[in-house]
Motif scaffolding. Structure first.
Motif, short mmCIF file in Angstrom:
data_model
loop_
_atom_site.label_atom_id
_atom_site.label_comp_id
_atom_site.label_asym_id
_atom_site.label_seq_id
_atom_site.Cartn_x
_atom_site.Cartn_y
_atom_site.Cartn_z
N PHE A 269 -6.01 1.96 5.07
CA PHE A 269 -6.05 0.51 4.90
C PHE A 269 -5.46 0.22 3.53
N GLU A 270 -4.57 -0.78 3.50
CA GLU A 270 -3.97 -1.17 2.23
C GLU A 270 -3.92 -2.68 2.09
N ASP A 271 -4.39 -3.16 0.95
CA ASP A 271 -4.20 -4.55 0.53
C ASP A 271 -3.29 -4.46 -0.69
N ASN A 272 -2.07 -4.96 -0.57
CA ASN A 272 -1.10 -4.87 -1.66
C ASN A 272 -1.06 -6.16 -2.49
N CYS A 273 -2.12 -6.93 -2.43
CA CYS A 273 -2.29 -8.21 -3.13
C CYS A 273 -1.61 -9.37 -2.41
N GLU A 274 -0.86 -9.10 -1.34
CA GLU A 274 -0.22 -10.14 -0.53
C GLU A 274 -0.66 -10.08 0.93
N THR A 275 -0.78 -8.86 1.45
CA THR A 275 -1.17 -8.66 2.85
C THR A 275 -2.13 -7.49 2.97
N GLY A 276 -2.87 -7.47 4.07
CA GLY A 276 -3.70 -6.33 4.42
C GLY A 276 -3.11 -5.68 5.65
N TYR A 277 -2.92 -4.36 5.62
CA TYR A 277 -2.37 -3.61 6.74
C TYR A 277 -3.22 -2.37 6.99
N PHE A 278 -3.19 -1.90 8.23
CA PHE A 278 -3.87 -0.68 8.65
C PHE A 278 -2.78 0.21 9.23
N TYR A 279 -2.69 1.45 8.74
CA TYR A 279 -1.61 2.36 9.13
C TYR A 279 -2.15 3.62 9.80
N ALA A 280 -1.40 4.12 10.78
CA ALA A 280 -1.62 5.46 11.33
C ALA A 280 -0.62 6.37 10.64
N ILE A 281 -1.09 7.52 10.16
CA ILE A 281 -0.27 8.43 9.36
C ILE A 281 -0.24 9.81 10.01
N ASP A 282 0.94 10.43 9.97
CA ASP A 282 1.10 11.82 10.41
C ASP A 282 1.00 12.71 9.17
N ARG A 283 -0.16 13.29 8.97
CA ARG A 283 -0.40 14.13 7.80
C ARG A 283 0.33 15.47 7.90
N ASN A 284 0.69 15.87 9.10
CA ASN A 284 1.36 17.15 9.30
C ASN A 284 2.86 17.06 9.04
N ASN A 285 3.39 15.86 8.85
CA ASN A 285 4.82 15.67 8.68
C ASN A 285 5.13 14.91 7.39
N GLY A 286 4.58 15.37 6.30
CA GLY A 286 4.86 14.76 5.00
C GLY A 286 4.36 13.34 4.86
N LEU A 287 3.21 13.04 5.43
CA LEU A 287 2.58 11.72 5.35
C LEU A 287 3.47 10.62 5.91
N GLN A 288 4.10 10.90 7.02
CA GLN A 288 4.96 9.92 7.70
C GLN A 288 4.11 8.84 8.34
N MET A 289 4.52 7.56 8.16
CA MET A 289 3.82 6.46 8.81
C MET A 289 4.22 6.42 10.28
N LEU A 290 3.22 6.45 11.16
CA LEU A 290 3.47 6.39 12.60
C LEU A 290 3.53 4.95 13.10
N ASP A 291 2.62 4.11 12.57
CA ASP A 291 2.51 2.73 13.04
C ASP A 291 1.75 1.93 11.99
N GLY A 292 1.98 0.64 11.97
CA GLY A 292 1.28 -0.26 11.06
C GLY A 292 0.82 -1.50 11.78
N LEU A 293 -0.35 -2.00 11.41
CA LEU A 293 -0.93 -3.19 12.02
C LEU A 293 -1.27 -4.22 10.95
N HIS A 294 -0.83 -5.43 11.14
CA HIS A 294 -1.13 -6.52 10.20
C HIS A 294 -2.57 -6.97 10.39
N ILE A 295 -3.29 -7.08 9.28
CA ILE A 295 -4.69 -7.50 9.33
C ILE A 295 -4.84 -8.92 8.80
N TYR A 296 -4.22 -9.23 7.67
CA TYR A 296 -4.30 -10.59 7.12
C TYR A 296 -3.22 -10.82 6.08
#
Length: 138
Positions: free
Chosen positions: A35-62
């Motif tokens: 989960f990340e809040d970058n001070c503008e948006t909140g997102y929830f990410y699925a990460i592939d830890r076996n492949n150099g922390l590759q982002m698989l998908d992201g979902l907008h929360i707010y």
């Protein structure tokens, strides 16, 4: 008597919407969400830890600008199903998003953004209370 599904709390944190926040959760089988809040948006990410922390998908929360009570602290929980294939994002005891690693699917309340074509295998991303119950039970 109802058989309620058992979800395991892996992370529980207090944060304020609009504060720079980064919370990750990795299970024993290496499924990872962030989960990340970058001070503008909140997102929830699925990460592939076996492949150099590759982002698989992201979902907008707010969008921070749209949150009226951002001065109040929030309780964020990341919960996993017992088989460690589904991650649920809860903020103030309300489910905002779910990642299903087994079926390569991500769902959130506003169904944004559209699914990417490389990992996500579903088209309908709208998270509903009924879908939450189904996903927690599977």
């Amino acid at each position: 008597m109802t058989d309620k599904p058992k979800l395991l709390i892996y992370e529980e944190h207090t944060f304020k919407v609009g504060d720079d926040t980064f919370i990750d959760s990795t299970t024993e089988n290496n499924n990872t969400v962030v989960f990340e809040d970058n001070c503008e948006t909140g997102y929830f990410y699925a990460i592939d830890r076996n492949n150099g922390l590759q982002m698989l998908d992201g979902l907008h929360i707010y969008n921070v600008a749209n949150i009226t009570d951002k001065q109040d602290p929030c309780t964020l929980k990341i919960l996993w199903t017992e088989d460690l294939t589904k991650a649920f994002l809860s903020i103030n005891n309300y489910y905002h998003a779910v990642f299903d690693f087994k079926n390569k699917a991500g769902y959130c309340r506003n169904a944004f953004p559209n699914p990417n074509s490389t990992w996500t295998k579903i088209q309908e991303r709208k998270l509903t209370d009924t879908l939450i119950e189904e996903l927690a039970r599977d």
